[in-house]
Design a protein around this motif. Structure first.
Motif, short mmCIF file in Angstrom:
data_model
loop_
_atom_site.label_atom_id
_atom_site.label_comp_id
_atom_site.label_asym_id
_atom_site.label_seq_id
_atom_site.Cartn_x
_atom_site.Cartn_y
_atom_site.Cartn_z
N GLU A 1 26.06 80.01 44.93
CA GLU A 1 25.92 80.51 46.30
C GLU A 1 24.63 79.96 46.91
O GLU A 1 23.60 80.62 46.94
CB GLU A 1 25.94 82.04 46.31
CG GLU A 1 27.28 82.62 45.88
CD GLU A 1 27.32 84.13 45.97
OE1 GLU A 1 26.30 84.72 46.43
OE2 GLU A 1 28.33 84.73 45.60
N GLU B 1 23.23 77.85 50.38
CA GLU B 1 23.56 77.47 51.75
C GLU B 1 23.82 75.97 51.84
O GLU B 1 23.02 75.15 51.39
CB GLU B 1 22.43 77.86 52.70
CG GLU B 1 22.74 77.58 54.17
CD GLU B 1 21.61 77.97 55.10
OE1 GLU B 1 21.59 77.45 56.25
OE2 GLU B 1 20.75 78.77 54.69
N GLY B 2 24.95 75.62 52.42
CA GLY B 2 25.31 74.22 52.60
C GLY B 2 26.17 73.66 51.48
O GLY B 2 26.68 72.53 51.60
N ARG C 1 18.28 75.72 50.96
CA ARG C 1 19.50 75.16 51.54
C ARG C 1 19.64 73.69 51.15
O ARG C 1 18.66 73.04 50.76
CB ARG C 1 19.50 75.29 53.07
CG ARG C 1 18.45 74.46 53.76
CD ARG C 1 18.62 74.51 55.28
NE ARG C 1 18.40 75.85 55.81
CZ ARG C 1 17.20 76.30 56.20
NH1 ARG C 1 16.13 75.50 56.13
NH2 ARG C 1 17.07 77.50 56.69
#
Length: 298
Positions: free
Chosen positions: A116, A118-119, A199
């Motif tokens: 998990e 981001e991106g 991210r």
């Protein structure tokens, strides 16, 4: 209608099993809900005569083969339950339909559980991958990241080094690389960054950098990730099938499970995540179905 066999899952294992069964004069029904594990894949590799083909083209060609045989029926439908009775299996679909079959081949595969971050989904399948055997050639000699967010990544990192020597390992703040493994990687000039990732950055599916929560940034062009796997369908539990101890369905060398009349092939039975391997295992399971049928009816 009572089918001789129902194949649950329309990946390479299920498609090839259906072909063998149909040519074996079995009345077979294939259930394909078209939710493949390789949905994000742009090109499939390592299948001789099919190297580099898009998965959709592979499936299209496969259905052209299946459509030649009147013994093969296809249901573009999601199976929600399989209920064993005294003499056959009852298959229930999401649309409320019911079918009966004397035997079942489970080719439902596995699901990748990605970290998990981001991106992640923006780049997975275009510049971030899970399998170096599948995509290592395309990333050869590039500056790569290996995101070791889950344990047991060390052997995969070693494999990635076959295609590129410029690798940085990111653990995303997890203790996924042991001190002994870090020492070995250091000897090979492979840096391990244990900071937590904020991210992934890039555009058009092309990774450019990894930004960390402490403000640092790592520039990389592509990479690989570790991931977890889980059964894509619940039927192993519902049919009380024995596990192989690694999350897969236990089978004998010919695809038979611990329940009579139920067979399994492909990723869900612990096979190597390669199309050509899954197709071969689907063939073996279908041949077992035919062999068992003949043994009972000859």
């Amino acid at each position: 209608m009572l089918y001789d066999c129902a194949v649950i899952g329309g990946g390479p294992a299920g498609l090839n099993a259906s072909l063998i069964l149909g040519r074996g004069r079995q009345q077979v029904i294939l259930f394909d809900d078209d939710t493949p594990r390789n949905a994000v894949t742009q090109e499939s590799h390592n299948f001789i005569s099919r190297d580099g083909v898009h998965p959709a083209e592979f499936k299209k060609a496969s259905y052209e083969d299946l459509n030649k045989y009147p013994t093969i029926s296809v249901q573009r439908n999601h199976v929600v339950d399989i209920v064993p009775t005294a003499s056959y299996f009852q298959i229930q679909t999401e649309k409320g339909q019911q079918y009966e079959a004397q035997r079942i081949i489970l080719t439902t595969g596995l699901k990748d559980i990605l970290p998990e971050i981001e991106g992640m989904h923006q780049f997975y399948g275009t510049s971030l991958f899970g399998c170096p055997y599948c995509d290592g050639w395309e990333l050869k000699d590039l500056p790569l990241v290996y995101i070791a967010a889950y344990p047991h990544a060390f052997n995969s990192i070693k494999m990635v080094s076959n295609w590129s020597k410029d690798i940085v390992v990111c653990t995303n703040g997890k203790e996924t690389i042991s001190p002994q493994e870090k020492a070995i990687l250091s000897q090979k000039n492979i840096q391990v960054i244990e900071d937590e990732i904020l991210r992934l950055q890039g555009e058009g599916g092309q990774l450019k950098s990894i930004q960390f929560k402490n403000g640092n940034e790592l520039h990389r062009q592509a990479g690989f990730i570790s991931y977890k796997l889980q059964q894509a369908a619940p039927f192993a539990g519902r049919l009380d099938l024995e596990s192989n101890g690694m999350g897969g369905i236990k089978i004998d060398p010919y695809g038979r499970t611990s329940r009579k009349g139920v067979y399994a092939a492909g990723d869900n039975a612990g096979g190597l995540p390669q199309q050509i391997v899954a197709a071969a295992e689907g063939s073996k399971a279908a041949i077992s179905v035919l062999s068992d049928h003949v043994a009972e009816t000859f």
